[in-house]
Scaffold this motif. Structure first.
Motif, mmCIF file in Angstrom:
data_model
loop_
_atom_site.group_PDB
_atom_site.id
_atom_site.type_symbol
_atom_site.label_atom_id
_atom_site.label_comp_id
_atom_site.label_asym_id
_atom_site.label_seq_id
_atom_site.Cartn_x
_atom_site.Cartn_y
_atom_site.Cartn_z
ATOM 1 N N CYS A 73 0.812 -1.217 0.000
ATOM 2 C CA CYS A 73 0.000 0.000 0.000
ATOM 3 C C CYS A 73 0.846 1.268 0.000
ATOM 4 C CB CYS A 73 -0.938 0.011 1.221
ATOM 5 S SG CYS A 73 -2.214 1.282 1.158
ATOM 6 N N SER A 104 -8.953 -4.035 -8.376
ATOM 7 C CA SER A 104 -9.654 -4.672 -7.253
ATOM 8 C C SER A 104 -10.741 -5.611 -7.765
ATOM 9 C CB SER A 104 -10.280 -3.602 -6.343
ATOM 10 O OG SER A 104 -9.284 -2.827 -5.710
ATOM 11 N N TYR A 156 -1.922 -1.171 -5.046
ATOM 12 C CA TYR A 156 -2.928 -0.649 -4.118
ATOM 13 C C TYR A 156 -4.092 -1.632 -3.981
ATOM 14 C CZ TYR A 156 -1.021 4.118 -3.782
ATOM 15 O OH TYR A 156 -0.237 5.213 -3.523
ATOM 16 N N PHE A 160 -5.445 -3.332 -0.550
ATOM 17 C CA PHE A 160 -6.786 -3.145 0.000
ATOM 18 C C PHE A 160 -7.471 -4.479 0.252
ATOM 19 C CE2 PHE A 160 -6.867 1.101 -2.465
ATOM 20 C CZ PHE A 160 -6.026 1.666 -1.508
ATOM 21 N N ALA A 164 -8.488 -5.545 4.051
ATOM 22 C CA ALA A 164 -9.894 -5.790 4.377
ATOM 23 C C ALA A 164 -10.076 -7.108 5.118
ATOM 24 C CB ALA A 164 -10.730 -5.790 3.102
ATOM 25 N N THR A 287 -14.231 -4.280 7.366
ATOM 26 C CA THR A 287 -13.467 -3.306 6.612
ATOM 27 C C THR A 287 -12.207 -2.948 7.370
ATOM 28 O OG1 THR A 287 -14.702 -1.505 7.663
ATOM 29 C CG2 THR A 287 -15.506 -2.295 5.518
ATOM 30 N N PRO A 293 -6.196 5.383 0.766
ATOM 31 C CA PRO A 293 -6.391 4.425 -0.304
ATOM 32 C C PRO A 293 -5.352 4.654 -1.410
ATOM 33 C CG PRO A 293 -8.473 5.461 0.302
ATOM 34 C CD PRO A 293 -7.374 6.209 0.993
ATOM 35 N N SER A 294 -5.486 5.389 -2.422
ATOM 36 C CA SER A 294 -4.542 5.393 -3.471
ATOM 37 C C SER A 294 -4.034 6.738 -3.829
ATOM 38 C CB SER A 294 -5.090 4.740 -4.682
ATOM 39 O OG SER A 294 -6.132 5.206 -5.149
#
Length: 297
Positions: A73, A104, A156, A160, A164, A287, A293-294
């Motif tokens: 990440c 994703s 990324y 994620f 998660a 979560t 995030p990105s």
């Protein structure tokens, strides 16, 4: 206030590509940028976590998960974005960063967890990516550096998916984020022998400071606040604004060309992402804690 916070988050987050380009053009190497970005971002978050009374994780299990999360990440995508932007415009980098939700979706399909009704969005999004590259024109966009940028977006997505499953919500998200960036700094430090000599000027150092403090540390914090106060949907919406911000800043401040093909590709990618994010019946799921995030850069 929510609109202002969203605009500020999109501007800071989307400006990361501008700062990377400036740092590269004025003497810093990709390794130097990656290490500096991680270290500066971690410093900001450590200070904010301390102010909020949050302590770094003590569980070995959590730190073990953070080692993996920080690699995919932060350390890997930060490095790949710095490598890719050596020859690719900052605006184009922002557009390619928007493919993260598409990757994703690919991971979800391979794992059997994604809904196949979202497949048209995936196809449309990657068609937009193909439009940006335009390999039939024999241009320079289809290069190793451009592939590095796509690799960053894919990294990324891997992060994620992992986060998660392994990093559940906790009461110290700022401290966990700081710990993640500290770990990313350690990962990046392994490349220090390949950093090269320091030949940066004041512009490069200022750009690195803005990248690490504003586009990384402060962005983590604003993202955390938005998730906590307005929910994850509002925070996710900011992702749609990042390509617009990166393309606009690149054109205004770096005189990067705004070609109709790249603009059309950006629109098609965002349309594809929007289709993949459409939901049917919502089912409860775990979560990850609020993370960046990105910047996707």
């Amino acid at each position: 206030m929510p609109t202002f916070r969203m605009a500020a988050l999109a501007l800071l987050w989307g400006s990361a590509f501008l700062w990377i380009k400036l740092a590269l053009d004025h003497g810093l190497t990709p390794v130097q940028i990656t290490i500096g970005r991680c270290a500066l971002g971690a410093s900001v978050l450590l200070a904010l976590a301390r102010r909020a009374g949050q302590r770094l994780p003590r569980s070995r299990k959590v730190w073990g998960h953070l080692v993996v999360a920080a690699l995919f990440c932060n350390a890997v995508p930060f490095a790949l974005f710095s490598l890719g932007q050596r020859t690719v415009d900052s605006g184009t980098a922002g557009v390619l960063n928007a493919t993260t939700p598409l990757w994703s979706m690919v991971i979800g399909l391979l794992a059997g967890s994604a809904e196949r009704r979202r497949l048209p969005g995936l196809v449309l999004g990657f068609a937009g990516t193909l439009l940006v590259f335009a390999p039939w024109r024999g241009g320079t966009l289809l290069s190793w550096d451009a592939l590095f940028l796509l690799g960053a977006a894919a990294s990324y997505a891997i992060a994620f998916a992992y986060m998660a499953r392994t990093l559940t919500p906790n009461d110290a998200p700022l401290a966990v984020s700081a710990a993640q960036l500290l770990t990313a700094t350690a990962w990046s430090g392994l490349a220090l022998p390949f950093a090269g000599p320091l030949h940066a000027d004041g512009t490069a150092l200022s750009a690195l400071l803005a990248l690490g403090v504003l586009a990384t540390g402060v962005t983590f914090y604003l993202n955390y606040r938005m998730i906590a106060e307005e929910g994850p949907t509002s925070a996710a919406t900011v992702g749609y604004l990042l390509p617009v911000v990166s393309v606009t800043l690149g054109a205004l401040l770096l005189n990067e060309p705004l070609t109709p093909r790249v603009l059309a590709g950006m629109a098609v990618i965002l349309a594809g992402v929007a289709l993949t994010r459409r939901r049917g019946r919502v089912t409860p799921r775990r979560t990850a804690p609020p993370q960046l995030p990105s910047p996707s850069a």
